[in-house]
Design an enzyme around this catalytic site. Structure first.
Site, PDB file in Angstrom:
ATOM      1  N   GLU A   2       0.834  -1.208   0.000  1.00  0.00           N
ATOM      2  CA  GLU A   2       0.000   0.000   0.000  1.00  0.00           C
ATOM      3  C   GLU A   2       0.864   1.251   0.000  1.00  0.00           C
ATOM      4  OE1 GLU A   2      -3.238   0.602  -0.204  1.00  0.00           O
ATOM      5  OE2 GLU A   2      -3.709  -1.531  -0.406  1.00  0.00           O
TER       6      GLU A   2
ATOM      7  N   LYS B 293      17.016   8.981  11.024  1.00  0.00           N
ATOM      8  CA  LYS B 293      16.997   9.537  12.378  1.00  0.00           C
ATOM      9  C   LYS B 293      17.730  10.877  12.371  1.00  0.00           C
ATOM     10  CE  LYS B 293      16.819   6.423  16.424  1.00  0.00           C
ATOM     11  NZ  LYS B 293      15.405   6.505  16.553  1.00  0.00           N
TER      12      LYS B 293
ATOM     13  N   LYS C 166       3.371  -6.452  21.404  1.00  0.00           N
ATOM     14  CA  LYS C 166       3.845  -5.836  22.649  1.00  0.00           C
ATOM     15  C   LYS C 166       2.666  -5.758  23.633  1.00  0.00           C
ATOM     16  CE  LYS C 166       7.851  -3.185  21.422  1.00  0.00           C
ATOM     17  NZ  LYS C 166       8.555  -1.904  21.546  1.00  0.00           N
TER      18      LYS C 166
ATOM     19  N   GLU D 234      16.509  -0.525   9.331  1.00  0.00           N
ATOM     20  CA  GLU D 234      15.376  -1.163  10.022  1.00  0.00           C
ATOM     21  C   GLU D 234      14.158  -1.109   9.106  1.00  0.00           C
ATOM     22  OE1 GLU D 234      13.590  -0.934  14.409  1.00  0.00           O
ATOM     23  OE2 GLU D 234      12.701   0.568  13.088  1.00  0.00           O
TER      24      GLU D 234
ATOM     25  N   GLU E 133      -1.385   5.672  18.564  1.00  0.00           N
ATOM     26  CA  GLU E 133      -0.745   5.374  19.856  1.00  0.00           C
ATOM     27  C   GLU E 133       0.481   6.260  20.059  1.00  0.00           C
ATOM     28  OE1 GLU E 133       1.934   3.222  22.652  1.00  0.00           O
ATOM     29  OE2 GLU E 133       2.296   3.827  20.597  1.00  0.00           O
ATOM     30  N   HIS E 134       1.255   6.458  18.968  1.00  0.00           N
ATOM     31  CA  HIS E 134       2.458   7.284  19.026  1.00  0.00           C
ATOM     32  C   HIS E 134       2.104   8.723  19.418  1.00  0.00           C
ATOM     33  CE1 HIS E 134       5.996   9.375  17.234  1.00  0.00           C
ATOM     34  NE2 HIS E 134       6.623   8.322  17.714  1.00  0.00           N
TER      35      HIS E 134
HETATM   36  P1  0O2 Z   1      10.672   6.293  15.345  1.00  0.00           P
HETATM   37  O1  0O2 Z   1      10.257   7.709  15.366  1.00  0.00           O
HETATM   38  O2  0O2 Z   1       9.686   5.428  14.609  1.00  0.00           O
HETATM   39  O3  0O2 Z   1      12.070   6.093  14.891  1.00  0.00           O
HETATM   40  P2  0O2 Z   1      14.747   1.065  20.633  1.00  0.00           P
HETATM   41  O4  0O2 Z   1      14.786   1.275  19.138  1.00  0.00           O
HETATM   42  O5  0O2 Z   1      16.022   0.483  21.162  1.00  0.00           O
HETATM   43  O6  0O2 Z   1      14.261   2.262  21.374  1.00  0.00           O
HETATM   44  P3  0O2 Z   1      13.713  -1.495  20.514  1.00  0.00           P
HETATM   45  O7  0O2 Z   1      12.799  -2.233  21.460  1.00  0.00           O
HETATM   46  O8  0O2 Z   1      15.083  -2.015  20.352  1.00  0.00           O
HETATM   47  O9  0O2 Z   1      13.666   0.018  20.927  1.00  0.00           O
HETATM   48  O10 0O2 Z   1      13.166  -1.431  19.064  1.00  0.00           O
HETATM   49  P4  0O2 Z   1      11.871  -2.000  18.465  1.00  0.00           P
HETATM   50  O11 0O2 Z   1      11.035  -2.710  19.438  1.00  0.00           O
HETATM   51  O12 0O2 Z   1      12.295  -2.751  17.240  1.00  0.00           O
HETATM   52  O13 0O2 Z   1      11.050  -0.667  18.058  1.00  0.00           O
HETATM   53  C1  0O2 Z   1      11.631   0.390  17.400  1.00  0.00           C
HETATM   54  C2  0O2 Z   1      10.608   1.156  16.561  1.00  0.00           C
HETATM   55  O14 0O2 Z   1       9.382   0.413  16.428  1.00  0.00           O
HETATM   56  C3  0O2 Z   1      10.179   2.471  17.187  1.00  0.00           C
HETATM   57  O15 0O2 Z   1      11.086   3.440  16.765  1.00  0.00           O
HETATM   58  C4  0O2 Z   1       8.795   2.672  16.598  1.00  0.00           C
HETATM   59  O16 0O2 Z   1       8.862   3.125  15.245  1.00  0.00           O
HETATM   60  C5  0O2 Z   1       8.244   1.276  16.569  1.00  0.00           C
HETATM   61  N1  0O2 Z   1       7.592   0.903  17.844  1.00  0.00           N
HETATM   62  C6  0O2 Z   1       8.036  -0.006  18.736  1.00  0.00           C
HETATM   63  N2  0O2 Z   1       7.184  -0.124  19.749  1.00  0.00           N
HETATM   64  C7  0O2 Z   1       6.175   0.725  19.514  1.00  0.00           C
HETATM   65  C8  0O2 Z   1       4.962   1.039  20.212  1.00  0.00           C
HETATM   66  O17 0O2 Z   1       4.668   0.525  21.275  1.00  0.00           O
HETATM   67  N3  0O2 Z   1       4.158   1.980  19.645  1.00  0.00           N
HETATM   68  C9  0O2 Z   1       4.435   2.578  18.452  1.00  0.00           C
HETATM   69  N4  0O2 Z   1       3.579   3.481  17.979  1.00  0.00           N
HETATM   70  N5  0O2 Z   1       5.578   2.315  17.771  1.00  0.00           N
HETATM   71  C10 0O2 Z   1       6.426   1.399  18.290  1.00  0.00           C
HETATM   72  P5  0O2 Z   1      11.367   4.753  17.589  1.00  0.00           P
HETATM   73  O18 0O2 Z   1      12.829   5.001  17.507  1.00  0.00           O
HETATM   74  O19 0O2 Z   1      10.755   4.658  18.958  1.00  0.00           O
HETATM   75  O20 0O2 Z   1      10.584   5.868  16.847  1.00  0.00           O
END
Ligand code: 0O2
Length: 234
Positions: free
Chosen positions: A56, A63, A130, A157, A172-173
């Site tokens: 889609e 970053k 999650k 990623e 949610e964000h």
């Molecule tokens: P952005 O603005 O999208 O870049 P970490 O990356 O280390 O903080 P982790 O657990 O290693 O966290 O990474 P994970 O679980 O792969 O998640 C990273 C990204 O997934 C986040 O990037 C979000 O884009 C998305 N994400 C993960 N969990 C959630 C959630 O609960 N809600 C929402 N809406 N998005 C989620 P960033 O860097 O946080 O933000």
């Protein structure tokens, strides 16, 4: 107002840091473009071969230096480019939104099976959501980028999700940041329920799609992650 004397060495040093950061981020931008191109080739080829578009939307984000600095501080990473390179793997991000869960896994498989793509990590938040209800399939993949100075292997990623999952995640964000990460319980409960509703919608839409398009649209099994970090269907 008296102005301070200009320290030429300091200015030169700061310019050097700025240029180094620009070059550093450029590598991630190139890696991101490689994945974006791969996704648009898959999308176009799929349409020609199967008269069907499983993608889609594809969006990319790099970053910002501020966001990298925040993560360096939060995770206690050494503030130098080599440590950042080794420990922050989501500097380049590509999000692939699909209509159906089946397409999410199909696109993932088609990307990670390419010869020049190496899978570093897979997190299947669709099979294992999650606790807040978040669903998506995350993969850190590495792609070679051919620069004038040599080849670099860049981690990107890639987040694969359905439209319903994407709708939920973006709301949610917004709520998470509106409440400065302290979301009231009634909202977190409501979000969890909304995630269940979104999953039901995904299942119902996919079943309708299958009814219209027949057996070839059957769902695929959830992924299991192999010890090497690669994922395959169970
Ligand atoms: P952005 O603005 O999208 O870049 P970490 O990356 O280390 O903080 P982790 O657990 O290693 O966290 O990474 P994970 O679980 O792969 O998640 C990273 C990204 O997934 C986040 O990037 C979000 O884009 C998305 N994400 C993960 N969990 C959630 C959630 O609960 N809600 C929402 N809406 N998005 C989620 P960033 O860097 O946080 O933000």
């Amino acid at each position: 107002m008296t102005s301070l004397p200009v320290d030429d060495d300091l200015i030169e040093h700061v310019r050097g840091l700025r240029d180094e950061m620009t070059r550093f981020l450029a590598e991630y931008r190139f890696g991101m473009r490689e994945i974006e191109t791969k996704m648009s080739i898959l999308r176009e080829d799929f349409e020609h071969a199967h008269a069907y578009n499983p993608v889609e939307n594809v969006s990319c984000r790099l970053k910002s230096p501020d966001s990298i600095a925040e993560k360096v501080a939060r995770k206690g990473i050494e503030p130098d480019l080599e440590s950042i390179r080794a420990q922050i793997t989501d500097i380049a991000g590509v999000r692939v939104t699909c209509s159906f869960v089946r397409d999410v896994y199909r696109l993932f498989e088609l990307l990670v099976s390419q010869d020049d793509v190496t899978v570093r990590e897979v997190k299947d938040y669709i099979a294992n959501p999650k606790p807040n209800g978040y669903k998506s399939l995350h993969a850190i993949v590495e792609v070679p980028v051919f620069l004038s100075t040599g080849t670099v292997h860049v981690p990107v990623e890639v987040q694969f999700r359905t439209i319903a999952m994407d709708f939920w995640a973006s709301l949610e964000h917004k709520i998470y940041y509106k409440y400065d990460k302290q979301v009231p319980t009634r909202l977190t409960d409501s979000l969890r329920e909304a995630a269940i509703t979104a999953a039901e919608l995904d299942a119902r839409m996919e079943s309708l799609h299958r009814e219209i398009h027949g057996e070839h649209a059957a769902p695929v099994a959830p992924l299991r992650t192999l010890p090497s970090g690669r994922a395959s269907h169970a």
